[in-house]
Design an enzyme around this catalytic site. Sequence first.
Site, short mmCIF file in Angstrom:
data_model
loop_
_atom_site.label_atom_id
_atom_site.label_comp_id
_atom_site.label_asym_id
_atom_site.label_seq_id
_atom_site.Cartn_x
_atom_site.Cartn_y
_atom_site.Cartn_z
N LYS A 215 34.70 31.43 33.81
CA LYS A 215 35.61 32.58 33.94
C LYS A 215 36.58 32.27 35.07
O LYS A 215 36.17 32.14 36.22
CB LYS A 215 34.82 33.86 34.23
CG LYS A 215 35.70 35.12 34.27
CD LYS A 215 34.84 36.38 34.35
CE LYS A 215 35.74 37.62 34.44
NZ LYS A 215 35.53 38.37 35.67
N HIS A 234 28.48 43.59 42.36
CA HIS A 234 27.57 43.25 41.28
C HIS A 234 26.71 42.07 41.70
O HIS A 234 26.99 41.40 42.69
CB HIS A 234 28.36 42.87 40.01
CG HIS A 234 29.13 41.60 40.17
ND1 HIS A 234 30.29 41.51 40.92
CD2 HIS A 234 28.89 40.33 39.71
CE1 HIS A 234 30.74 40.25 40.90
NE2 HIS A 234 29.91 39.52 40.17
N ASP A 236 25.08 38.48 39.82
CA ASP A 236 25.28 37.67 38.62
C ASP A 236 24.02 37.67 37.77
O ASP A 236 22.92 37.48 38.29
CB ASP A 236 25.64 36.23 39.00
CG ASP A 236 27.03 36.11 39.58
OD1 ASP A 236 27.78 37.11 39.56
OD2 ASP A 236 27.38 35.01 40.08
N HIS A 290 27.59 41.10 45.49
CA HIS A 290 28.87 40.58 46.00
C HIS A 290 30.03 41.23 45.27
O HIS A 290 29.87 41.86 44.23
CB HIS A 290 28.94 39.05 45.91
CG HIS A 290 28.74 38.51 44.52
ND1 HIS A 290 27.49 38.43 43.92
CD2 HIS A 290 29.61 37.99 43.61
CE1 HIS A 290 27.61 37.90 42.72
NE2 HIS A 290 28.89 37.64 42.50
#
Length: 355
Positions: A215, A234, A236, A290
């Site tokens: 991404k 969020h 990962d 993060h």
Amino acid sequence: MVIQATTRVESLSTSGIHQIPKEYIRPQEELRSITNIFDEEANKQKPQVPTVDLTDIESDDPEKRHKCLEELKKAAMEWGVMHVVNHGVSGDLIGRVKAAGEGFFGLPVEEKEKYGNDPDGGRTQGYGSKLANNASGQLEWEDYFFHLVFPEEKRDLTIWPTTPSDYTDATTEYAKQLRALATKILPALSLGLGLEEGRLEKEVGGIEELILQLKINYYPKCPQPELALGVEAHTDVSALTFILHNMVPGLQLFYDGQWVSAQCVPDSIILHIGDALEILSNGEYKSILHRGLVNKEKVRISWAVFCEPPKEKIVLKPLPETVSEAEPPLFPPRTFRQHMEHKLFRKNKDEVMQN
């Protein structure tokens, strides 16, 4: 077919607006923690994301290798994120990957729209911007390009950019080298848990099933950076995430009860421990919360490669060796798909309750 589902953030940024649309403004309780990223990066009083030198990760000298593995283990347990240096990926290749991504995002928006995705229609790969998939309708100040990069036989090259011409070659080689790097890091993390070297890699899919998705995040200049986020807070879902960036600060980690800005470390790759390894290790390794800040002076670009287990074939749960009477399992068994759906449901539910 081109799907133009939403206004691109780049178009907003270059339109000359002085105020951002209300959909991009964060909730009041979040705004209190958003600060100037350049001031934050210069603040050396806060904790610093560790830097781990991987030179000796496969050393024949037991003492040197042990020291390297201990540093990696410590960073994974205390932070869940680190800058890795001497990682084995050449500076020349990293330069090519960055130039290819910058070249794509340097194209006119209408050219990029030829690669537009359609998440609502099930086509997640391609060029996009976040759609409002939550109750608050909040959007993030970023555009992105997302696609699977490894294994090669699972790629869809029809949605890879043809401009710049080096995009496919550079990205293909980078994915191969990151896959090789994952095969150095996962055994080291296995040993850190007292497991046999190949255990964690096997538990996330092994050579055959672990997939890598790229991404490229494009964060345009923002006229009111104190009101927006490039990416909201969020963790990962991946096993590991590798991140490059264009040396413009923006990444923040929630560590020890405060938001800490990652320094820009030359020639490093940022390594995140993802949820999958946190689950397998029963919380020994941390998947850190993060987010990404934006600014009004410089465009920020980051390249995140997510190493993900197969969606259905593996059940993620704490490994038996990490569980005891004193340390009961912290996570219920779920497939990777179920874990992703659980996080999305919980996030939407939380936002409904806040509004």
